[in-house]
Write an enzyme that holds these catalytic residues in place. Sequence first.
Site, PDB file in Angstrom:
ATOM      1  N   GLN A  86     -33.439 -21.524 -16.337  1.00 58.35           N
ATOM      2  CA  GLN A  86     -34.704 -21.994 -16.901  1.00 58.35           C
ATOM      3  C   GLN A  86     -35.892 -21.439 -16.117  1.00 58.35           C
ATOM      4  O   GLN A  86     -37.029 -21.561 -16.540  1.00 58.35           O
ATOM      5  CB  GLN A  86     -34.749 -23.536 -16.904  1.00 58.35           C
ATOM      6  CG  GLN A  86     -33.811 -24.138 -17.955  1.00 58.35           C
ATOM      7  CD  GLN A  86     -33.879 -25.661 -18.042  1.00 58.35           C
ATOM      8  OE1 GLN A  86     -32.848 -26.309 -17.973  1.00 58.35           O
ATOM      9  NE2 GLN A  86     -35.063 -26.228 -18.212  1.00 58.35           N
ATOM     10  N   ARG A 100     -34.758 -33.607 -19.947  1.00 58.29           N
ATOM     11  CA  ARG A 100     -35.734 -33.644 -21.033  1.00 58.29           C
ATOM     12  C   ARG A 100     -36.954 -34.493 -20.676  1.00 58.29           C
ATOM     13  O   ARG A 100     -37.387 -35.361 -21.438  1.00 58.29           O
ATOM     14  CB  ARG A 100     -35.118 -34.141 -22.325  1.00 58.29           C
ATOM     15  CG  ARG A 100     -36.014 -33.725 -23.473  1.00 58.29           C
ATOM     16  CD  ARG A 100     -35.332 -33.671 -24.794  1.00 58.29           C
ATOM     17  NE  ARG A 100     -36.240 -33.076 -25.764  1.00 58.29           N
ATOM     18  CZ  ARG A 100     -35.863 -32.385 -26.809  1.00 58.29           C
ATOM     19  NH1 ARG A 100     -34.602 -32.165 -27.033  1.00 58.29           N
ATOM     20  NH2 ARG A 100     -36.734 -31.902 -27.647  1.00 58.29           N
ATOM     21  N   CYS A 101     -37.479 -34.260 -19.490  1.00 55.72           N
ATOM     22  CA  CYS A 101     -38.702 -34.956 -19.120  1.00 55.72           C
ATOM     23  C   CYS A 101     -39.333 -34.218 -17.966  1.00 55.72           C
ATOM     24  O   CYS A 101     -38.703 -33.407 -17.325  1.00 55.72           O
ATOM     25  CB  CYS A 101     -38.417 -36.395 -18.701  1.00 55.72           C
ATOM     26  SG  CYS A 101     -37.461 -36.540 -17.197  1.00 55.72           S
ATOM     27  N   GLU A 160     -40.843 -33.109 -24.416  1.00 55.71           N
ATOM     28  CA  GLU A 160     -40.149 -34.156 -23.687  1.00 55.71           C
ATOM     29  C   GLU A 160     -40.650 -35.554 -24.008  1.00 55.71           C
ATOM     30  O   GLU A 160     -39.975 -36.542 -23.729  1.00 55.71           O
ATOM     31  CB  GLU A 160     -40.246 -33.856 -22.190  1.00 55.71           C
ATOM     32  CG  GLU A 160     -39.538 -32.524 -21.904  1.00 55.71           C
ATOM     33  CD  GLU A 160     -39.842 -31.925 -20.560  1.00 55.71           C
ATOM     34  OE1 GLU A 160     -40.913 -32.245 -20.020  1.00 55.71           O
ATOM     35  OE2 GLU A 160     -39.024 -31.154 -20.060  1.00 55.71           O
TER      36      GLU A 160
END
Lengths: 808, 164
Positions: free
Chosen positions: A239, A386-387, A762
């Site tokens: 990522q 996811r945040c 997110e």
Amino acid sequence: MKDEVTREDRVAGLKGLGCSRKRVEDARFTQGKGNYVDDIKLPGMLHGDFVRSPYAHARIKSINIDAAMALPGVTAVLTAKDLEPLGLHWMPTLAGDKQMVLADGKVLFQGQEVAFVVAADRYIAADAVELVEVEYEELEVIVNPFKSLQSDVVLREDLIAPDGSIPNGAHGPRKHPNHIFTWEAGELEATNQVIDNAEVVAEAEMYYHRTHPCPLETCGSVASMDKVNGKLTLWGTFQAPHVVRTVASLLSGIEEHNIRVVSPDIGGGFGNKVGVYPGYVCSIVASIVTGVPVKWVEDRMENLMSTAFARDYWMKGKISATKEGKITGLHCHVTADHGAFDACADPTKFPAGFMNICTGSYDIPVAYLGVDGVYTNKAPGGVSYRCSFRVTEAVYFIERMIEVLAIELNMDPAELRSINFIKKEQFPYTAALGWEYDSGDYQTAWDKALLAVDYKGLRAEQAERVAAFKRGETRKIMGIGLSFFTEIVGAGPVKNCDILGMGMFDSCEIRIHPTGSATARLGTISQGQGHATTFAQILASEIGLPADSITIEEGDTDTAPYGLGTYGSRSTPVAGAAAAMAGRKIRAKAQMIAAYLLEVHDDDVEFDVDRFAVKGAPERFKTMKEIAYASYHQAIPGLEPGLEAVSYYDPPNMTYPFGAYVCVMDIDVDTGVPEIRRFYALDDCGTRINPMVIEGQIHGGLTEALAVALGQEIAYDDIGNVKTGTLMDFFLPTAWEVPNYETDFTVTPSPHHPIGAKGVGESPHVGGVPCFSNAVQDAFRPFGNRHTNMPHDHWRIWQTAANLGMHD
Amino acid sequence: MSNKMHVKLNVNGTDHEFLAEPRELLIYALREKLNITGPHVGCETSHCGACTVTLNGKSVKSCTMFVAQANGAEITTIEGLGSPDALHVLQENFKEHHGLQCGFCTPGMITRAAKLLEENPNPTEEEVRFGIAGNICRCTGYQNIVKSILSAASELNSAKEAAQ
């Protein structure tokens, strides 16, 4: 006579900001022509596989590789002893700790990497893994952070000084051998004073369980060391490819210009692919040792056991208020289980991420947060699933505290939120724990949401249902889950955000080609977010060329400008801003070219959609396409040929998306099965680039929230065995369990972002988890529930009902 | 490797013959021997469906079937469903309705959906959801996948009616 091309036609032709442009990525994905890391096949390539520890805590007495090496097709078996001379048996983590690449004398969690086998194919590698003989001596296992802080068992002897004292860690003093750090924000004394003297105080203890991002594609890498040219190429599920390049250079001693890191198509990330894992390091070393390319791809069990857990926060809160419901203070303490190594992926100065956003969307005058990080015999990780960094934990905490306070006050929780929202006119708003919220209009969003679901009607229906249940007419109860969340994304300003010393700016480079098309490269990397589609839309609006004529490239460090990658919803807030700024540089030069071509002063032309026109004479213009051509074929006095620009964008602040969610749920108290009747999600992510993509992100994030709230868990038994190592036990929702979501929006642009965008990927997860959980808890509220820990799987819901005497 | 087996497969209309170990899984034969990399490996336990192919007219998870068991079979993968010049109606609808994000589940999902629409050309939303429950998607929340499949079904049915 002629068909007039209107201004609206020209705007539409660009497919720029605000357009639900179809995705350019889809052609290859729908035809099976994506290029993921496991699709990479190089001549002579070998396969790596790990020998992993079956024990959660054990000393390694011996490793015998003879039988494995004797197997035909096996090229090498690497152990810590082989990596030690290279200084690669340990590696630095993103959190300032270090982590064993291969077990150095002991193992600290089940599934830990012990040896790396390199063989001709994946089957032979798996056979050889079985043949490596490791003799272990079991040690006492600690899987609970509170026990860890009381225990005499030292997990990390490497962090104890020879005289037995405990040296400081990366984040200051440590108070026990198994303690990692204490991190504090806010004012402890003032907060305690307010809470001690408050009219009403509500307290809650909650465990935000350990889970895992579990993207459908696991982690993997292919390393290829070209010894002729001295160049290392590394493809992998990264990522943050540039950060991987820098780390690879620092670890291997290979100069950075001789390392090329490529993130090909990535099959979902959700935080799992931010960290640097032993598999990446071992594939590099194996390629250097063998001289041929080496592939490593983990299987699902390895993924769930070893790379990147999320959450595992034990949170204790106190919230005080007046009798009328005005919140006066908030106290939060977290005991954070970081597993065996502190490999949390947070900006350096934030060992608990942005947990200090835990005052949420509310105007709370005084607050305190303390976080203690602790080692246990569990896998390392602590990624932001996811945040943005630890924001799901923060939002879950405050949204539960609000619910508990509402119970204490005997007040409607929707009204309690309204009373305490930060008001529109208070922005920019500095919260008690230090963050400056950029913009918001919470009450408007809240009112819109409550109206959309007929909140009052729902409460009336719920009251009827409770009465019917008590009369024995139904076994189904009804919950109304509320959440109002504020995210903090777009890390971040270089002055306070870095990862391994690299400031968290991002970048965009644009080349306009002579015929009026363009290639733009960014420091981010899509894992499904659709950057190739949406970044082109930002540029289309900025530079006046159609999005369809702009190719976006990311993920190849040989070509893309340096950037910190994609996680924490930072792509649009940071790289998207860089794109806009680079676009404006293109436009500035284009303006000079246009003025020259039109024979007027620079200030006498103005940009209009896809052209520069003479002010007051719109019929005299040069299109961006014409300007692009002129920049390459015409000598223009005082200007260099060509039309290119690069921007490195250091954001002045984070962005603060927010939203209002409502979930209506029916629960069968005898089976524990929840049925989601309705889910309404209002999101405000500032300026909306592509509504179709935004809606897709919301659906996906809500579904991951549903998973976490309603069953997804990484669970350990008392001796450190992972109980949820396959998709049989680890809950991923299917189409059958997932509802249809209703999406809605308001638009409150970020005042400091060039196009006002805030990031959205997110938000639905951050806001969704407390909303689903609150729905379950709200259903049981009339029967005496105050707080029940997630995940609310069928068994636990059934148990909640049983505990409340509802089966009697 | 004297214990290799002789395997014949017809994949997407092309015949293939090769030797394989008895333990070799169909997914690895497709991906590594035949370079058909559309079907993916997501779990190796039959849960996720990223490896879904159509085998002798049935949806099969190729990660838990030995290639030797597939000897003589006719197999269709995502690569056999459409071509760049003539996309399958599902491929078009997945793009149209944003039925994919990272794309990793997409080949298996579309392959399964194509079979589903053969089995049941006019499914309800509930039947679609049940019919693809063996295929996991981590990105989309399924809403747009379901929409894509229903829309493809209605397009296929309109085309059929027009042809009659």
